[in-house]
Structure formats: C-alpha cells, structure tokens
Design a protein around this motif. Structure first.
Motif, PDB file in Angstrom:
ATOM      1  N   VAL A  79       0.779  -0.933   0.082  1.00  0.00           N
ATOM      2  CA  VAL A  79      -0.097  -0.022   0.022  1.00  0.00           C
ATOM      3  C   VAL A  79       0.800   1.206  -0.036  1.00  0.00           C
ATOM      4  CG1 VAL A  79      -2.057  -1.155   1.139  1.00  0.00           C
ATOM      5  CG2 VAL A  79      -0.153   0.160   2.541  1.00  0.00           C
ATOM      6  N   SER A  80       0.279   2.540  -0.674  1.00  0.00           N
ATOM      7  CA  SER A  80       1.146   3.559  -0.516  1.00  0.00           C
ATOM      8  C   SER A  80       0.184   4.701  -0.897  1.00  0.00           C
ATOM      9  CB  SER A  80       2.277   3.428  -1.748  1.00  0.00           C
ATOM     10  OG  SER A  80       3.094   4.578  -1.638  1.00  0.00           O
ATOM     11  N   GLY A  81       0.693   5.777  -0.111  1.00  0.00           N
ATOM     12  CA  GLY A  81      -0.250   7.109  -0.617  1.00  0.00           C
ATOM     13  C   GLY A  81       0.860   7.975  -1.420  1.00  0.00           C
ATOM     14  N   GLU A  82       1.991   7.265  -2.110  1.00  0.00           N
ATOM     15  CA  GLU A  82       2.630   8.144  -3.079  1.00  0.00           C
ATOM     16  C   GLU A  82       2.419   7.501  -4.533  1.00  0.00           C
ATOM     17  OE1 GLU A  82       3.873  11.016  -2.105  1.00  0.00           O
ATOM     18  OE2 GLU A  82       3.070  10.754   0.072  1.00  0.00           O
ATOM     19  N   VAL A  83       3.128   8.211  -5.248  1.00  0.00           N
ATOM     20  CA  VAL A  83       3.186   7.815  -6.786  1.00  0.00           C
ATOM     21  C   VAL A  83       3.770   6.377  -7.151  1.00  0.00           C
ATOM     22  CG1 VAL A  83       3.614   8.267  -9.221  1.00  0.00           C
ATOM     23  CG2 VAL A  83       3.000  10.024  -7.510  1.00  0.00           C
ATOM     24  N   VAL A  84       3.131   5.181  -6.972  1.00  0.00           N
ATOM     25  CA  VAL A  84       3.481   3.918  -7.099  1.00  0.00           C
ATOM     26  C   VAL A  84       2.220   3.382  -7.767  1.00  0.00           C
ATOM     27  CG1 VAL A  84       4.441   1.836  -6.382  1.00  0.00           C
ATOM     28  CG2 VAL A  84       5.149   4.007  -5.034  1.00  0.00           C
ATOM     29  N   ASN A  85       2.008   3.467  -9.341  1.00  0.00           N
ATOM     30  CA  ASN A  85       0.674   2.776  -9.538  1.00  0.00           C
ATOM     31  C   ASN A  85       1.123   1.494 -10.628  1.00  0.00           C
ATOM     32  OD1 ASN A  85       1.846   4.301 -11.733  1.00  0.00           O
ATOM     33  ND2 ASN A  85      -0.239   4.455 -12.648  1.00  0.00           N
ATOM     34  N   ASP A  86       2.574   1.235 -10.704  1.00  0.00           N
ATOM     35  CA  ASP A  86       2.756  -0.014 -11.360  1.00  0.00           C
ATOM     36  C   ASP A  86       3.260  -0.984 -10.512  1.00  0.00           C
ATOM     37  OD1 ASP A  86       3.543  -1.833 -13.103  1.00  0.00           O
ATOM     38  OD2 ASP A  86       5.275  -0.861 -14.150  1.00  0.00           O
ATOM     39  N   PHE A  87       2.303  -1.890 -10.463  1.00  0.00           N
ATOM     40  CA  PHE A  87       2.695  -3.009  -9.310  1.00  0.00           C
ATOM     41  C   PHE A  87       3.049  -4.234  -9.981  1.00  0.00           C
ATOM     42  CE2 PHE A  87      -0.829  -0.455  -7.500  1.00  0.00           C
ATOM     43  CZ  PHE A  87      -0.062   0.181  -6.464  1.00  0.00           C
ATOM     44  N   SER A  88       3.343  -4.225 -11.403  1.00  0.00           N
ATOM     45  CA  SER A  88       3.452  -5.662 -11.942  1.00  0.00           C
ATOM     46  C   SER A  88       4.661  -6.006 -11.479  1.00  0.00           C
ATOM     47  CB  SER A  88       3.733  -5.126 -13.583  1.00  0.00           C
ATOM     48  OG  SER A  88       4.501  -4.159 -13.767  1.00  0.00           O
ATOM     49  N   VAL A  89       5.864  -5.505 -10.937  1.00  0.00           N
ATOM     50  CA  VAL A  89       6.891  -6.330 -10.634  1.00  0.00           C
ATOM     51  C   VAL A  89       6.668  -6.779  -9.342  1.00  0.00           C
ATOM     52  CG1 VAL A  89       9.509  -5.981  -9.885  1.00  0.00           C
ATOM     53  CG2 VAL A  89       8.648  -4.878 -11.874  1.00  0.00           C
ATOM     54  N   PHE A  90       6.132  -6.200  -8.333  1.00  0.00           N
ATOM     55  CA  PHE A  90       5.818  -6.705  -7.022  1.00  0.00           C
ATOM     56  C   PHE A  90       5.021  -8.082  -7.210  1.00  0.00           C
ATOM     57  CE2 PHE A  90       3.530  -6.641  -2.877  1.00  0.00           C
ATOM     58  CZ  PHE A  90       4.459  -6.740  -1.945  1.00  0.00           C
ATOM     59  N   ILE A  91       3.856  -7.813  -7.953  1.00  0.00           N
ATOM     60  CA  ILE A  91       2.865  -9.006  -7.689  1.00  0.00           C
ATOM     61  C   ILE A  91       3.458 -10.271  -8.646  1.00  0.00           C
ATOM     62  CG2 ILE A  91       1.021  -7.326  -7.478  1.00  0.00           C
ATOM     63  CD1 ILE A  91       0.113  -7.944 -10.374  1.00  0.00           C
ATOM     64  N   LYS A  92       4.445 -10.167  -9.194  1.00  0.00           N
ATOM     65  CA  LYS A  92       5.031 -11.291 -10.071  1.00  0.00           C
ATOM     66  C   LYS A  92       5.161 -12.415  -8.888  1.00  0.00           C
ATOM     67  CE  LYS A  92       6.980  -9.393 -14.004  1.00  0.00           C
ATOM     68  NZ  LYS A  92       8.169  -8.879 -14.708  1.00  0.00           N
ATOM     69  N   GLU A  93       5.698 -12.023  -7.678  1.00  0.00           N
ATOM     70  CA  GLU A  93       5.897 -13.126  -6.530  1.00  0.00           C
ATOM     71  C   GLU A  93       4.552 -13.762  -6.237  1.00  0.00           C
ATOM     72  OE1 GLU A  93       8.463 -12.429  -3.516  1.00  0.00           O
ATOM     73  OE2 GLU A  93       9.795 -10.903  -4.706  1.00  0.00           O
ATOM     74  N   PRO A  94       4.355 -15.031  -6.060  1.00  0.00           N
ATOM     75  CA  PRO A  94       3.037 -15.662  -5.972  1.00  0.00           C
ATOM     76  C   PRO A  94       2.159 -15.165  -4.693  1.00  0.00           C
ATOM     77  CG  PRO A  94       4.701 -17.321  -5.728  1.00  0.00           C
ATOM     78  CD  PRO A  94       5.492 -15.753  -6.235  1.00  0.00           C
ATOM     79  N   LEU A  95       3.061 -14.769  -3.508  1.00  0.00           N
ATOM     80  CA  LEU A  95       2.252 -14.391  -2.309  1.00  0.00           C
ATOM     81  C   LEU A  95       2.061 -12.793  -2.255  1.00  0.00           C
ATOM     82  CD1 LEU A  95       3.837 -17.022   0.029  1.00  0.00           C
ATOM     83  CD2 LEU A  95       1.560 -17.129  -1.016  1.00  0.00           C
ATOM     84  N   ASN A  96       2.308 -12.197  -3.237  1.00  0.00           N
ATOM     85  CA  ASN A  96       2.517 -10.689  -3.196  1.00  0.00           C
ATOM     86  C   ASN A  96       1.024 -10.027  -3.829  1.00  0.00           C
ATOM     87  OD1 ASN A  96       4.636 -10.957  -1.878  1.00  0.00           O
ATOM     88  ND2 ASN A  96       5.847  -9.572  -3.530  1.00  0.00           N
ATOM     89  N   TYR A  97       0.486  -8.963  -2.990  1.00  0.00           N
ATOM     90  CA  TYR A  97      -0.909  -8.512  -3.380  1.00  0.00           C
ATOM     91  C   TYR A  97      -0.647  -6.925  -3.343  1.00  0.00           C
ATOM     92  CZ  TYR A  97      -2.793 -13.025  -3.053  1.00  0.00           C
ATOM     93  OH  TYR A  97      -2.960 -14.188  -2.817  1.00  0.00           O
ATOM     94  N   PRO A 102      -6.410   2.920  -9.706  1.00  0.00           N
ATOM     95  CA  PRO A 102      -6.542   2.154 -11.211  1.00  0.00           C
ATOM     96  C   PRO A 102      -5.216   2.635 -11.876  1.00  0.00           C
ATOM     97  CG  PRO A 102      -8.516   3.257 -10.556  1.00  0.00           C
ATOM     98  CD  PRO A 102      -7.649   3.615  -9.331  1.00  0.00           C
ATOM     99  N   SER A 103      -4.738   1.576 -12.672  1.00  0.00           N
ATOM    100  CA  SER A 103      -3.507   1.916 -13.489  1.00  0.00           C
ATOM    101  C   SER A 103      -3.772   1.217 -14.888  1.00  0.00           C
ATOM    102  CB  SER A 103      -2.304   1.551 -12.817  1.00  0.00           C
ATOM    103  OG  SER A 103      -2.300   0.193 -12.492  1.00  0.00           O
ATOM    104  N   SER A 104      -2.736   1.025 -15.646  1.00  0.00           N
ATOM    105  CA  SER A 104      -2.695   0.221 -16.749  1.00  0.00           C
ATOM    106  C   SER A 104      -2.522  -1.339 -16.365  1.00  0.00           C
ATOM    107  CB  SER A 104      -1.533   0.654 -17.586  1.00  0.00           C
ATOM    108  OG  SER A 104      -0.313   0.492 -16.773  1.00  0.00           O
ATOM    109  N   VAL A 105      -2.163  -1.604 -15.181  1.00  0.00           N
ATOM    110  CA  VAL A 105      -2.063  -3.091 -14.716  1.00  0.00           C
ATOM    111  C   VAL A 105      -3.329  -3.688 -14.318  1.00  0.00           C
ATOM    112  CG1 VAL A 105      -0.824  -4.537 -13.292  1.00  0.00           C
ATOM    113  CG2 VAL A 105       0.324  -2.553 -14.304  1.00  0.00           C
ATOM    114  N   VAL A 106      -3.802  -4.452 -14.854  1.00  0.00           N
ATOM    115  CA  VAL A 106      -5.143  -5.083 -14.501  1.00  0.00           C
ATOM    116  C   VAL A 106      -4.797  -6.571 -14.002  1.00  0.00           C
ATOM    117  CG1 VAL A 106      -7.437  -5.842 -15.191  1.00  0.00           C
ATOM    118  CG2 VAL A 106      -6.719  -3.651 -16.037  1.00  0.00           C
ATOM    119  N   ASN A 107      -5.298  -6.865 -12.892  1.00  0.00           N
ATOM    120  CA  ASN A 107      -4.763  -8.050 -12.162  1.00  0.00           C
ATOM    121  C   ASN A 107      -5.696  -8.387 -11.031  1.00  0.00           C
ATOM    122  OD1 ASN A 107      -3.092 -10.265 -10.434  1.00  0.00           O
ATOM    123  ND2 ASN A 107      -1.856 -10.201 -12.307  1.00  0.00           N
TER     124      ASN A 107
END
Length: 317
Positions: A79-97, A102-107
């Motif tokens: 979670v973050s209140g700052e500009v981090v809207n591309d979570f694609s790298v973080f969620i590659k790990e199976p236990l990460n959410y 809303p961003s370009s990443v839909v998952n």
C-alpha cells in the motif's frame, strides 16, 4: 462463536507515517477475525516503500521494525499514498498483492482503490475525532459552516511543485492565502507536524477557518488521489484541485469543488472562477452545501466491504 485468528504486521513503513493504512486494515479485519499483531509468522504483512529504522521498535505495532524483504514467503500487501501505480513487478511473486489507484495494470491481485483518500476519510473520524460518523454523506448546512469561517483560503503543503507555486502566487495576489508548511509559511502559531493524529488535527483546524483550500497534488497522474480532497471536504472548504485529469471518474461531485482541469490548467481563468464564488454569497452557499460525491452516494472504494472482501480473498488464497 469465537473469531478465527489472523496474524498481521507491517514492514517498510517509517515510524511516523503510514500508520493509518495499517490501522484501517486492522479495523476492517476485526469485523470477522481476532487480529493478533506480531512479527512471528504473520498471515499478512502490510508493506510500503518508506524508509524504515530497522531494529527499532515500531511505534504502531510494538514489534521490531522490519523491511518487506524480511517477509519473502509470507503474504504481503503493498500500500502507498505516493506515486507507485505500477505494481507489476511486486505482484510477480506468488504471495504478493497490492491496493492502489486504477492503473494500466489489471490483475486480480491488485485492488483498484483510492486507498489514501479512503483511509483518511475513516482516520479523521475514527481516530482524530474531527468529524462525526457518516460525515461524508451528511447534509451540509451553510449557516453552520460559515460560523467557523474567518479567512479566504488555506494551503498546507511541504513539497515545492511548480504548478502549486504559480497558483499560490496568482491567487495570493488577489487575496491573502494563509500558508503553513515547507512550501510556504506566512502565518504563525500553527504546527504542521507529520504525526498522523496531531499533525492532521492541526491541518484540519487550520483549513476549517477558510472558505477555500488549495489542493495541488505532488504529481499529475490519472486516477491518483492523495489525502487532499477528502481532508478539504472534512474541513468544509471548497477544494481548488489539480493533479488528476480523470478525477470526475472517481465519484467526486463536480459541483462541490473547483477543478483546475476544467480550465485546461489556465491559472488566470481559475482565479477568475474563484473570485465569482468568493464575491457572491449565494453561489458560495450553493457550492459549500453540495454533497461530496455524485448523487450523495459513496463510491465503492469508500464502502468498508470493498476493501474487506479483498483482504479476505488474500487470506483465503
């Protein structure tokens, strides 16, 4: 019937910031679970991207401060209140959410949510006791609001954003804008602070005395909403907003605030619009009494079950 246990902690969070994120998640989980805050084999780790005094005791959890990488192999929610809207790298790990706007990443591992704003709306009521329960949908009364109004406009900011400076200078040339923070300070006796209870309480009281408030975000990013709009409405000011071209898609009532993007960010035109409301009490009353959200209905993000259902999904995955 006993509640099932859920063990949670937080990581990569600074001592004084991001407390509200963790407390809101804990509050939601308490609806169904017996929440145990512990670093010992947690079921959920709420993590962010802030500097962490590793080894010290976390003043929020009472546990040792740790970073997100200490919990590889555990379920982590970013979670973050700052500009981090591309979570694609973080969620590659199976236990990460992640929970974020809303961003370009839909998952399905990412919950699209104006989370900073949502949490602040709850925090101002439940923790700071600055607004009553249900305040976001309460009918506004101009006669009550104006009793606390003494001044024209407020700004409480730290970072030195170029558009913020231009807007402040132009509006201040029209009428004195009260300012507190590293960005500008021209009023004595107010302590800004970064503490999420005392600091936000001081900010609320400072803005509550003003009819308008300058709410210029740190970045221009579609669907990105920091705490600014919800804090401005909590103080019964008219927000003068910049920073999200898609803000009207996020549920805010366009008649309740001045949207700089409606004027193509033209500062002269925006100041002229502000003058119209400031110099006509009938129009001012009308704007201050407008509901915060379209049709006075909470967007899904602000409904507690929206985030709770995601948390439960993570727990059960």
């Amino acid at each position: 019937m006993n509640k099932p246990n859920v063990r949670i902690t937080r990581a990569s969070c600074s001592q004084r910031s991001a407390a509200a994120f963790f407390e809101y998640i804990k509050y939601l989980l308490n609806r169904k679970y017996e929440v145990i805050v512990t670093n010992d084999n947690p079921d959920l780790v709420i993590c962010s991207n802030l500097s962490t005094p590793k080894g010290q005791i976390d003043t929020v959890t009472g546990q040792e401060c740790k970073v997100s990488s200490d919990y590889v192999g555990h379920k982590r929610i970013f979670v973050s209140g700052e500009v981090v809207n591309d979570f694609s790298v973080f969620i590659k790990e199976p236990l990460n959410y992640a929970i974020g706007w809303p961003s370009s990443v839909v998952n399905d591992k990412i919950l699209p949510c104006q989370f900073h704003s949502v949490v602040q709306g709850w925090w101002l009521q439940a923790v700071c006791n600055l607004v009553p329960e249900g305040w976001m949908l309460d009918k506004k009364d101009y006669e009550v609001i104006k009793r606390k109004k003494k001044y024209f406009c407020a700004i409480v900011q730290n970072s030195k954003v170029e558009y913020r400076r231009k807007m402040f200078d132009k509006l201040h040339a029209y009428k004195f804008v009260r300012a507190v923070g590293a960005f500008e300070t021209n009023v004595e006796g107010y302590v800004r602070g970064r503490d999420e209870k005392e600091g936000y309480g001081n900010k609320h009281k400072f803005m509550e005395e003003c009819l308008f408030s300058l709410q210029i975000q740190t970045h221009l990013l579609n669907h990105f909403s920091q705490e600014k709009m919800i804090q401005a409405f909590a103080a019964n000011t008219i927000p003068i907003f910049w920073g999200n071209h898609k803000i009207l898609e996020d549920g805010w009532n366009p008649d309740a605030f001045i949207n700089c993007h409606d004027f193509d960010d033209n500062i002269d035109a925006i100041v002229e619009e502000i003058k119209i409301y400031n110099e006509d009490e009938r129009l001012l009353k009308q704007k201050l009494e407008e509901p915060i959200f379209v049709n006075n209905r909470l967007p899904d993000d602000y409904k507690e079950e929206y985030v709770f259902n995601f948390l439960e999904k993570v727990i059960n995955d």
